[in-house]
Design a protein around this motif. Structure first.
Motif, PDB file in Angstrom:
ATOM      1  N   HIS A  11       0.839  -1.199   0.000  1.00 57.05           N
ATOM      2  CA  HIS A  11       0.000   0.000   0.000  1.00 57.05           C
ATOM      3  C   HIS A  11       0.871   1.244   0.000  1.00 57.05           C
ATOM      4  CE1 HIS A  11      -2.849   2.895   2.088  1.00 57.05           C
ATOM      5  NE2 HIS A  11      -3.470   2.561   0.981  1.00 57.05           N
ATOM      6  N   TRP A  12       0.580   2.149  -0.917  1.00 60.83           N
ATOM      7  CA  TRP A  12       1.255   3.444  -0.948  1.00 60.83           C
ATOM      8  C   TRP A  12       0.308   4.460  -0.340  1.00 60.83           C
ATOM      9  CZ3 TRP A  12       0.657   7.921  -4.339  1.00 60.83           C
ATOM     10  CH2 TRP A  12       1.678   8.859  -4.159  1.00 60.83           C
ATOM     11  N   ARG A  13       0.782   5.167   0.659  1.00 61.09           N
ATOM     12  CA  ARG A  13      -0.068   6.095   1.404  1.00 61.09           C
ATOM     13  C   ARG A  13       0.097   7.543   0.967  1.00 61.09           C
ATOM     14  NH1 ARG A  13      -1.871   2.816   5.433  1.00 61.09           N
ATOM     15  NH2 ARG A  13      -0.444   1.213   6.151  1.00 61.09           N
ATOM     16  N   GLY A  14       0.388   7.753  -0.286  1.00 59.53           N
ATOM     17  CA  GLY A  14       0.596   9.106  -0.791  1.00 59.53           C
ATOM     18  C   GLY A  14      -0.698   9.902  -0.866  1.00 59.53           C
ATOM     19  N   PRO A  15      -0.645  11.026  -1.586  1.00 57.14           N
ATOM     20  CA  PRO A  15      -1.828  11.879  -1.698  1.00 57.14           C
ATOM     21  C   PRO A  15      -3.023  11.151  -2.333  1.00 57.14           C
ATOM     22  CG  PRO A  15       0.074  12.860  -2.815  1.00 57.14           C
ATOM     23  CD  PRO A  15       0.506  11.547  -2.264  1.00 57.14           C
ATOM     24  N   ALA A  16      -2.727  10.136  -3.160  1.00 56.06           N
ATOM     25  CA  ALA A  16      -3.786   9.297  -3.744  1.00 56.06           C
ATOM     26  C   ALA A  16      -3.439   7.851  -3.398  1.00 56.06           C
ATOM     27  CB  ALA A  16      -3.851   9.504  -5.246  1.00 56.06           C
ATOM     28  N   PRO A  17      -3.784   7.391  -2.190  1.00 59.21           N
ATOM     29  CA  PRO A  17      -3.374   6.054  -1.750  1.00 59.21           C
ATOM     30  C   PRO A  17      -3.889   4.965  -2.688  1.00 59.21           C
ATOM     31  CG  PRO A  17      -4.901   7.062  -0.187  1.00 59.21           C
ATOM     32  CD  PRO A  17      -4.630   8.065  -1.237  1.00 59.21           C
ATOM     33  N   HIS A  18      -3.063   3.930  -2.845  1.00 63.41           N
ATOM     34  CA  HIS A  18      -3.423   2.838  -3.752  1.00 63.41           C
ATOM     35  C   HIS A  18      -2.637   1.591  -3.383  1.00 63.41           C
ATOM     36  CE1 HIS A  18      -5.867   2.179  -7.303  1.00 63.41           C
ATOM     37  NE2 HIS A  18      -4.927   1.412  -7.787  1.00 63.41           N
ATOM     38  N   HIS A  19      -3.080   0.451  -3.898  1.00 58.71           N
ATOM     39  CA  HIS A  19      -2.404  -0.826  -3.669  1.00 58.71           C
ATOM     40  C   HIS A  19      -1.695  -1.263  -4.947  1.00 58.71           C
ATOM     41  CE1 HIS A  19      -5.229  -0.678  -0.361  1.00 58.71           C
ATOM     42  NE2 HIS A  19      -4.524  -1.634   0.229  1.00 58.71           N
ATOM     43  N   PHE A  20      -0.505  -1.874  -4.783  1.00 57.22           N
ATOM     44  CA  PHE A  20       0.324  -2.248  -5.919  1.00 57.22           C
ATOM     45  C   PHE A  20       0.985  -3.596  -5.700  1.00 57.22           C
ATOM     46  CE2 PHE A  20       0.382   2.374  -5.740  1.00 57.22           C
ATOM     47  CZ  PHE A  20       0.181   2.743  -7.061  1.00 57.22           C
ATOM     48  N   VAL A  21       1.495  -4.156  -6.800  1.00 57.04           N
ATOM     49  CA  VAL A  21       2.416  -5.285  -6.791  1.00 57.04           C
ATOM     50  C   VAL A  21       3.597  -4.856  -7.651  1.00 57.04           C
ATOM     51  CG1 VAL A  21       2.813  -7.685  -7.467  1.00 57.04           C
ATOM     52  CG2 VAL A  21       0.605  -7.010  -6.504  1.00 57.04           C
ATOM     53  N   SER A  22       4.808  -5.042  -7.154  1.00 57.46           N
ATOM     54  CA  SER A  22       6.007  -4.687  -7.914  1.00 57.46           C
ATOM     55  C   SER A  22       6.325  -5.788  -8.920  1.00 57.46           C
ATOM     56  CB  SER A  22       7.200  -4.506  -6.974  1.00 57.46           C
ATOM     57  OG  SER A  22       6.953  -3.440  -6.074  1.00 57.46           O
ATOM     58  N   VAL A  23       6.704  -5.370 -10.131  1.00 55.49           N
ATOM     59  CA  VAL A  23       7.125  -6.310 -11.165  1.00 55.49           C
ATOM     60  C   VAL A  23       8.559  -6.739 -10.840  1.00 55.49           C
ATOM     61  CG1 VAL A  23       7.588  -6.600 -13.634  1.00 55.49           C
ATOM     62  CG2 VAL A  23       5.631  -5.217 -12.878  1.00 55.49           C
ATOM     63  N   PRO A  24       8.860  -8.042 -10.823  1.00 57.32           N
ATOM     64  CA  PRO A  24      10.230  -8.492 -10.552  1.00 57.32           C
ATOM     65  C   PRO A  24      11.228  -7.918 -11.557  1.00 57.32           C
ATOM     66  CG  PRO A  24       8.710 -10.345 -10.488  1.00 57.32           C
ATOM     67  CD  PRO A  24       7.933  -9.164 -11.022  1.00 57.32           C
ATOM     68  N   GLU A  25      12.486  -7.774 -11.130  1.00 57.46           N
ATOM     69  CA  GLU A  25      13.515  -7.136 -11.951  1.00 57.46           C
ATOM     70  C   GLU A  25      13.654  -7.742 -13.339  1.00 57.46           C
ATOM     71  OE1 GLU A  25      17.357  -6.537 -10.174  1.00 57.46           O
ATOM     72  OE2 GLU A  25      16.461  -5.960  -8.261  1.00 57.46           O
ATOM     73  N   ASP A  26      13.686  -9.064 -13.447  1.00 57.98           N
ATOM     74  CA  ASP A  26      13.851  -9.699 -14.759  1.00 57.98           C
ATOM     75  C   ASP A  26      12.697  -9.368 -15.693  1.00 57.98           C
ATOM     76  OD1 ASP A  26      16.223 -10.804 -13.889  1.00 57.98           O
ATOM     77  OD2 ASP A  26      15.398 -12.811 -13.583  1.00 57.98           O
ATOM     78  N   ASP A  27      11.481  -9.410 -15.165  1.00 55.03           N
ATOM     79  CA  ASP A  27      10.315  -9.076 -15.982  1.00 55.03           C
ATOM     80  C   ASP A  27      10.294  -7.586 -16.310  1.00 55.03           C
ATOM     81  OD1 ASP A  27       9.176 -11.693 -16.185  1.00 55.03           O
ATOM     82  OD2 ASP A  27       8.507 -11.500 -14.121  1.00 55.03           O
ATOM     83  N   ALA A  28      10.709  -6.749 -15.379  1.00 52.46           N
ATOM     84  CA  ALA A  28      10.778  -5.308 -15.631  1.00 52.46           C
ATOM     85  C   ALA A  28      11.771  -5.014 -16.754  1.00 52.46           C
ATOM     86  CB  ALA A  28      11.157  -4.557 -14.364  1.00 52.46           C
TER      87      ALA A  28
END
Length: 95
Positions: A11-28
């Protein structure tokens, strides 16, 4: 192009909070190799995301030299996903 991976929901609690999944380095790195052909600006990459029985379109966000996948609230509710859960995602990029 289809990519499949697992990642933790955060969860990112910034000005517009949202939920994410990070893409692994190889796939990125794979995404980065085609990014110029598919981005619509600001490094955003349009994708179709599959999580469980849910499918939706969104854009990958560039972050810290990689990409993150935003998870819609409706999808998180349908798939019963919360912060800290490990999920399996499939991304489809039209290259």
């Amino acid at each position: 192009m289809d990519l499949e991976f697992s990642g933790d929901v955060w969860h990112w609690r910034g000005p517009a909070p949202h939920h994410f999944v990070s893409v692994p380095e190889d796939d990125a790195a794979t995404i980065e190799s085609v990014a110029a052909a598919v981005t619509y600006g600001w490094g955003m990459i349009p994708v179709t995301v599959h999580l469980g029985a849910s499918t939706w379109t969104t854009s990958l966000w560039p972050k810290d030299g990689g990409y993150i996948v935003p998870l819609k609230l409706a999808v998180r509710r349908t798939e019963e996903v919360d912060v800290g859960d490990t999920v399996r995602l499939r991304l489809t990029l039209d290259v």
